[in-house]
Design a protein around this motif. Structure first.
Motif, PDB file in Angstrom:
ATOM      1  N   LYS A 174      13.136 -17.481 -38.280  1.00 12.84           N
ATOM      2  CA  LYS A 174      12.654 -16.138 -37.777  1.00 12.84           C
ATOM      3  C   LYS A 174      11.488 -15.786 -38.313  1.00 12.84           C
ATOM      4  O   LYS A 174      10.744 -15.314 -37.581  1.00 12.84           O
ATOM      5  CB  LYS A 174      14.008 -15.312 -38.073  1.00 12.84           C
ATOM      6  N   GLN A 175      11.047 -15.762 -39.665  1.00 13.72           N
ATOM      7  CA  GLN A 175       9.855 -15.406 -40.116  1.00 13.72           C
ATOM      8  C   GLN A 175       8.707 -16.146 -39.492  1.00 13.72           C
ATOM      9  O   GLN A 175       7.613 -15.670 -39.310  1.00 13.72           O
ATOM     10  CB  GLN A 175       9.845 -15.508 -41.656  1.00 13.72           C
ATOM     11  N   ILE A 176       8.957 -17.496 -39.371  1.00 10.44           N
ATOM     12  CA  ILE A 176       7.755 -18.388 -38.841  1.00 10.44           C
ATOM     13  C   ILE A 176       7.685 -18.155 -37.316  1.00 10.44           C
ATOM     14  O   ILE A 176       6.490 -18.052 -37.063  1.00 10.44           O
ATOM     15  CB  ILE A 176       8.112 -19.776 -39.111  1.00 10.44           C
ATOM     16  N   GLY A 177       8.724 -17.843 -36.723  1.00 15.64           N
ATOM     17  CA  GLY A 177       8.492 -17.712 -35.004  1.00 15.64           C
ATOM     18  C   GLY A 177       7.995 -16.216 -34.888  1.00 15.64           C
ATOM     19  O   GLY A 177       7.206 -16.172 -33.896  1.00 15.64           O
ATOM     20  N   ASN A 178       8.215 -15.458 -35.740  1.00 14.43           N
ATOM     21  CA  ASN A 178       7.400 -13.983 -35.523  1.00 14.43           C
ATOM     22  C   ASN A 178       5.959 -14.088 -36.188  1.00 14.43           C
ATOM     23  O   ASN A 178       5.358 -12.964 -35.709  1.00 14.43           O
ATOM     24  CB  ASN A 178       8.306 -12.795 -36.256  1.00 14.43           C
ATOM     25  N   ALA A 179       5.487 -14.919 -36.691  1.00 13.15           N
ATOM     26  CA  ALA A 179       4.252 -14.758 -37.432  1.00 13.15           C
ATOM     27  C   ALA A 179       3.072 -14.908 -36.576  1.00 13.15           C
ATOM     28  O   ALA A 179       3.218 -15.555 -35.392  1.00 13.15           O
ATOM     29  CB  ALA A 179       4.027 -15.852 -38.442  1.00 13.15           C
ATOM     30  N   VAL A 180       1.950 -14.373 -36.854  1.00 11.34           N
ATOM     31  CA  VAL A 180       0.509 -14.547 -36.311  1.00 11.34           C
ATOM     32  C   VAL A 180       0.078 -16.115 -36.729  1.00 11.34           C
ATOM     33  O   VAL A 180       0.233 -16.316 -37.941  1.00 11.34           O
ATOM     34  CB  VAL A 180      -0.458 -13.673 -36.439  1.00 11.34           C
ATOM     35  N   PRO A 181      -0.119 -16.879 -35.920  1.00  6.44           N
ATOM     36  CA  PRO A 181      -0.688 -18.278 -36.580  1.00  6.44           C
ATOM     37  C   PRO A 181      -1.644 -18.034 -37.361  1.00  6.44           C
ATOM     38  O   PRO A 181      -2.772 -17.408 -37.165  1.00  6.44           O
ATOM     39  CB  PRO A 181      -1.147 -18.937 -35.223  1.00  6.44           C
ATOM     40  N   VAL A 182      -1.916 -18.686 -38.497  1.00  4.75           N
ATOM     41  CA  VAL A 182      -2.558 -18.530 -39.572  1.00  4.75           C
ATOM     42  C   VAL A 182      -4.141 -18.791 -39.159  1.00  4.75           C
ATOM     43  O   VAL A 182      -5.034 -17.967 -39.490  1.00  4.75           O
ATOM     44  CB  VAL A 182      -2.248 -19.533 -40.874  1.00  4.75           C
ATOM     45  N   ASN A 183      -4.429 -19.961 -38.576  1.00  2.62           N
ATOM     46  CA  ASN A 183      -5.700 -20.085 -37.884  1.00  2.62           C
ATOM     47  C   ASN A 183      -6.230 -19.106 -37.027  1.00  2.62           C
ATOM     48  O   ASN A 183      -7.285 -18.657 -37.192  1.00  2.62           O
ATOM     49  CB  ASN A 183      -5.932 -21.445 -37.703  1.00  2.62           C
ATOM     50  N   LEU A 184      -5.252 -18.629 -36.235  1.00  2.00           N
ATOM     51  CA  LEU A 184      -5.910 -17.532 -35.455  1.00  2.00           C
ATOM     52  C   LEU A 184      -6.070 -16.164 -36.120  1.00  2.00           C
ATOM     53  O   LEU A 184      -7.206 -15.409 -35.883  1.00  2.00           O
ATOM     54  CB  LEU A 184      -4.671 -17.134 -34.349  1.00  2.00           C
ATOM     55  N   ALA A 185      -5.400 -15.735 -37.195  1.00  5.10           N
ATOM     56  CA  ALA A 185      -5.786 -15.028 -38.294  1.00  5.10           C
ATOM     57  C   ALA A 185      -6.785 -15.111 -38.714  1.00  5.10           C
ATOM     58  O   ALA A 185      -7.878 -13.952 -38.956  1.00  5.10           O
ATOM     59  CB  ALA A 185      -4.631 -14.594 -39.030  1.00  5.10           C
ATOM     60  N   LYS A 186      -7.231 -16.195 -39.386  1.00  9.48           N
ATOM     61  CA  LYS A 186      -8.609 -16.424 -39.768  1.00  9.48           C
ATOM     62  C   LYS A 186      -9.865 -16.160 -39.098  1.00  9.48           C
ATOM     63  O   LYS A 186     -10.737 -15.429 -39.398  1.00  9.48           O
ATOM     64  CB  LYS A 186      -8.532 -17.915 -40.413  1.00  9.48           C
ATOM     65  N   ALA A 187      -9.544 -16.569 -37.812  1.00  6.01           N
ATOM     66  CA  ALA A 187     -10.800 -16.256 -36.756  1.00  6.01           C
ATOM     67  C   ALA A 187     -10.907 -14.653 -36.493  1.00  6.01           C
ATOM     68  O   ALA A 187     -12.003 -14.205 -36.639  1.00  6.01           O
ATOM     69  CB  ALA A 187     -10.322 -16.731 -35.506  1.00  6.01           C
ATOM     70  N   ILE A 188      -9.862 -13.970 -36.405  1.00  5.16           N
ATOM     71  CA  ILE A 188      -9.813 -12.584 -36.427  1.00  5.16           C
ATOM     72  C   ILE A 188     -10.544 -12.034 -37.746  1.00  5.16           C
ATOM     73  O   ILE A 188     -11.181 -11.030 -37.594  1.00  5.16           O
ATOM     74  CB  ILE A 188      -8.408 -12.023 -36.220  1.00  5.16           C
ATOM     75  N   GLY A 189      -9.946 -12.555 -38.768  1.00  6.55           N
ATOM     76  CA  GLY A 189     -10.555 -12.147 -40.202  1.00  6.55           C
ATOM     77  C   GLY A 189     -12.176 -12.360 -40.089  1.00  6.55           C
ATOM     78  O   GLY A 189     -12.755 -11.515 -40.924  1.00  6.55           O
ATOM     79  N   GLU A 190     -12.673 -13.412 -39.817  1.00  3.66           N
ATOM     80  CA  GLU A 190     -14.023 -13.508 -39.801  1.00  3.66           C
ATOM     81  C   GLU A 190     -14.499 -12.439 -38.835  1.00  3.66           C
ATOM     82  O   GLU A 190     -15.675 -12.078 -39.217  1.00  3.66           O
ATOM     83  CB  GLU A 190     -14.368 -14.997 -39.353  1.00  3.66           C
ATOM     84  N   SER A 191     -13.877 -12.026 -37.647  1.00  8.84           N
ATOM     85  CA  SER A 191     -14.643 -11.289 -36.893  1.00  8.84           C
ATOM     86  C   SER A 191     -14.815  -9.672 -37.406  1.00  8.84           C
ATOM     87  O   SER A 191     -15.717  -9.103 -37.558  1.00  8.84           O
ATOM     88  CB  SER A 191     -13.988 -10.982 -35.722  1.00  8.84           C
ATOM     89  N   ILE A 192     -13.708  -9.464 -38.385  1.00 12.15           N
ATOM     90  CA  ILE A 192     -13.592  -8.302 -39.419  1.00 12.15           C
ATOM     91  C   ILE A 192     -14.759  -8.285 -40.174  1.00 12.15           C
ATOM     92  O   ILE A 192     -15.333  -7.359 -40.500  1.00 12.15           O
ATOM     93  CB  ILE A 192     -12.229  -8.073 -39.630  1.00 12.15           C
ATOM     94  N   VAL A 193     -14.861  -9.543 -41.197  1.00 13.40           N
ATOM     95  CA  VAL A 193     -15.934  -9.402 -42.123  1.00 13.40           C
ATOM     96  C   VAL A 193     -17.249  -9.399 -41.454  1.00 13.40           C
ATOM     97  O   VAL A 193     -18.129  -8.678 -41.946  1.00 13.40           O
ATOM     98  CB  VAL A 193     -15.807 -10.686 -42.694  1.00 13.40           C
TER      99      VAL A 193
END
Length: 415
Positions: free
Chosen positions: A377-396
């Motif tokens: 359940k925890q994994i299935g609900n998660a944002v994929p880490v690599n997608l999150a990193k791409a979003i993070g780089e845009s925030i940075v």
């Protein structure tokens, strides 16, 4: 650069099933070309240039962006940390995380003992102590309808929904930017009124909303056909626009997720996993890699699908065995639940916990707490880490630009 593409490659690039491409071929929407002798089907690059997904595939990978200062994040509805890990990899620092699920909170604490994990109901937590201390508020709030009346929806009208709590946290902390993420269905939820109401509320509390965008994880180094709607609010005193991450050049398959290669430096570790009931296993043993219920004998199709057999739609996720050379379908919270099968390509079983985590691009050293059902359940609900990193780089990138402008203004004042 390639000039012709196989049906499997086009299905992967466009995020469609091969069955959909066959229907498009028959209807004339996208006609496959055929070799005269072998009847081998293929597509030319020129045929695909009208599809945004194909054009995204041609974009080059972006250069890593490094933070020019300490940027702090408050994450709400943090789950098992998919978004948090990605933001951390992009160089953002975690100021605090809120999560109500006990086992997910345990996962966060176990892997990052130094993180400030606020376990509990968000409705009972005040974030005012973080005012002026966080640059970003993020959160995957659940999608709930509002009681929408009149031309404009205000914050108080959203009381009782978890988006209200997200907006309250933003109002209490006053970050430069807030990022909400949700399922694609939010675009049309309640006829679009829910999203319109959210935008109205963010406007009321002092944030202008950048046009919401659906990001397809497959274009951000994730071997999975997962989509997330991103809602971005920029504080109105900041005259900088947030830019969504650019899609990367490469796309990845299940083989890239589970085998040693570009994404991971070794094969997926062994781990526990769910099992199919005997009756379901007998059915799925007849399905080839990349196939689904339509590949069963007609009598078994009717028996397995029951009333659904006579309804419209392809239902390509039912009795589906993923092949090595395609991305996984979107993972669910329960790998063996009825009619959303994601069967291993060679063995007749669901993906294991670590295979699930690989498909979501979690690092292998990220451990999940609780019983196996909770881990799924925890994994299935998660944002994929690599997608999150791409979003993070845009925030940075956004925060770096903000910092540069502020430093320039201070220099002018000093002069």
């Amino acid at each position: 650069m390639k000039k012709v593409y196989t049906i499997s490659e086009v299905a992967s690039l466009l995020g469609k099933s091969k069955e959909t491409l066959r229907r498009w071929d028959k209807s004339g929407k996208l006609c496959a070309l055929r070799e005269p002798m072998s009847n081998y089907r293929y597509y030319k690059k020129e045929q695909l240039s009208f599809f945004e997904e194909f054009n995204n595939h041609q974009i080059q990978d972006s250069i890593d962006i490094k933070p020019q200062g300490d940027y702090n994040v408050l994450e709400l509805f943090a789950g098992a940390g998919g978004l948090a890990i990605g933001l951390e990899q992009a160089g953002l620092k975690c100021a605090a995380l809120n999560e109500i699920d006990h086992w997910a909170a345990e996962t966060l604490r176990f892997n990052r003992p130094h993180w400030n994990v606020l376990e509990g109901d968000i409705r009972e937590i005040s974030f005012s102590g973080l005012r002026g201390k966080v640059d970003v508020v993020t959160g995957g709030f659940p999608c709930q309808a509002f009681s929408y009346a009149g031309k404009k929806l205000g914050l108080q009208d959203a009381r009782g929904t978890l988006f209200y709590e997200f907006a309250r946290a933003v109002q209490e902390t006053s970050p430069a930017i807030c990022i909400g993420e949700n399922v694609r269905g939010l675009l049309n939820h309640d006829g679009g009124k829910t999203l319109k109401g959210m935008i109205s509320i963010l406007d009321e509390i002092g944030y202008r909303v950048i046009d919401p965008k659906v990001l397809k994880a497959i274009y951000y180094k994730v071997p999975q056909k997962r989509e997330r709607l991103i809602l971005v609010g920029v504080r109105k005193d900041i005259e900088i626009d947030f830019e969504y991450p650019q899609p990367t050049k490469a796309t990845y398959t299940l083989k890239d997720a589970l085998k040693k290669g570009e994404l991971f430096n070794e094969d997926v570790p062994l781990s526990p996993g769910a099992k199919y009931p005997v009756s379901k296993k007998k059915i799925l043993e007849l399905v080839p890699p990349g196939g689904y219920w339509r590949d069963l004998p007609l009598d078994l199709q009717k028996e397995y699908m029951q009333k659904s057999f006579f309804l419209g739609g392809g239902k390509t996720g039912i009795a589906r065995r993923i092949s090595w050379d395609e991305p996984s379908l979107t993972l669910t919270c329960s790998p063996a639940q009825k009619q959303t099968e994601r069967c291993h390509p060679e063995e007749t079983r669901p993906f294991t916990v670590r295979e699930y985590a690989r498909i979501q691009t979690f690092p292998d050293n990220w451990k999940f707490a609780g019983p196996v059902s909770s881990q799924y359940k925890q994994i299935g609900n998660a944002v994929p880490v690599n997608l999150a990193k791409a979003i993070g780089e845009s925030i940075v990138k956004f925060l770096n630009e903000k910092r540069l402008i502020e430093q320039s203004e201070k220099s002018l004042i000093a002069i």
